[in-house]
Design an enzyme around this catalytic site. Sequence first.
Site, PDB file in Angstrom:
ATOM      1  N   CYS A  23      -5.545   1.599   0.158  1.00 26.21           N
ATOM      2  CA  CYS A  23      -4.164   1.905   0.555  1.00 26.21           C
ATOM      3  C   CYS A  23      -3.262   2.176  -0.647  1.00 26.21           C
ATOM      4  CB  CYS A  23      -3.603   0.760   1.385  1.00 26.21           C
ATOM      5  SG  CYS A  23      -4.690   0.242   2.734  1.00 26.21           S
ATOM      6  N   HIS A  71       1.696   4.517   8.040  1.00 29.18           N
ATOM      7  CA  HIS A  71       0.765   4.207   6.965  1.00 29.18           C
ATOM      8  C   HIS A  71      -0.423   5.168   6.952  1.00 29.18           C
ATOM      9  CE1 HIS A  71      -1.453   2.136   3.995  1.00 29.18           C
ATOM     10  NE2 HIS A  71      -2.068   1.242   4.739  1.00 29.18           N
TER      11      HIS A  71
END
Length: 402
Positions: A86, A336
Amino acid sequence: MPDAYLIGAGQSDFGSFPDESYRSLFATAYENALESVSNELRPEQIDEAYVGTLGVGGRQLGLSGPAVTEHVGLDGVPCTRVENACAAGGFAVRQAVMAVRAGMADVVLAGGFEVMTDASSEAIRYWLGVSGETEWERLSGTTFAGVYAQMARAHMDAYGTTREQLSRIAVKNHHNGAKNDHAHLQFECSLEDAQSASIVADPLTLYHCCPTTDGAACALIASEDVVDAYTDSEPIRVAGVGAASDAIGLFQRETYTGIPASRQAATEAYTMAGVDPDDLDLAEVHDCFAIAELLAYEDLGLCERGESGPFVETGATELDGEIPVNTSGGLKSKGHPIGATGTGQVVEVFEQLSGRAGNRQIENPQYALTHNVGGSGGAAVVHVFERDGPRDEGEKQTEEST
């Protein structure tokens, strides 16, 4: 060593886009980044590119960076894919800054992208799960929400943090995201909504978890030798950069109530920038789960250890607070798209520092921070950005002197 400057940034909408491809989303972000530069930047003036992505569901694991840069016409430009879960986008920005500061390039594109909503739930669990410790966490059945739930429970046990305090993160970030036309979830939620939603992994409810998202974002980094050619006034300097890695598995660390890599990265970034947390005017932090934002407050020095729960209750991190956090809506509301999350944070900072954030614009910011975490803390990268030019009267310094 030349300084590095942020001269432009742009993104696609974040959300679910069945009619778009990862190439088309990246092209939108790239074109918006070019248009954001005050003076014209031509594609042939880009010397280097770094692109963050986890792997768009395994469809383009090899050469996924060149696949998007070629699509936007950057043929011949050296391009490197950056994969750090991420934090891939944040590390792409760091690589761009390093290339400029090393004198290897004058203008560098740092991008990121991901398409996640067309994959099955099993595939999503796999692609998120491989960002954690594989042998002892994922293959033993622990989900990513489960890992962060363990961190939340540990913080509750150690410091008395409550589900209501976790829920205030969701309420705040949805409030901000509702003001952001690029956000995935553009609606507000109440404290009751957040607390009473279905449990995903106790104590985390649905509103304590960010969505999986499609999207792309790009930032343009330039050397001090050429920055004047692309900016009219008050350029945005990348004042500090910090990064660190750590054990991937949560069970391998000394603490469940903090992310050591974040603390190390923040210390390095503050030292390089010559600033303290009190100097910041806003921060975009990694809030994949509500507990992650509370941990970030402490790891970044915005409040003392164990005080993040009471800190969020003061309203200090709201849009009109002492240090607004996740003015974009954060991962929770903005979304996200793994590889684009870190560069998306830079887009928000660019818009805030250049006065382009619309109805979520904070007043006269000078220092901003981005904080991007890979997995549950196996990697972290922090940037401090500084807008040249004085603060207006009545701003931060005056408040601190009273």
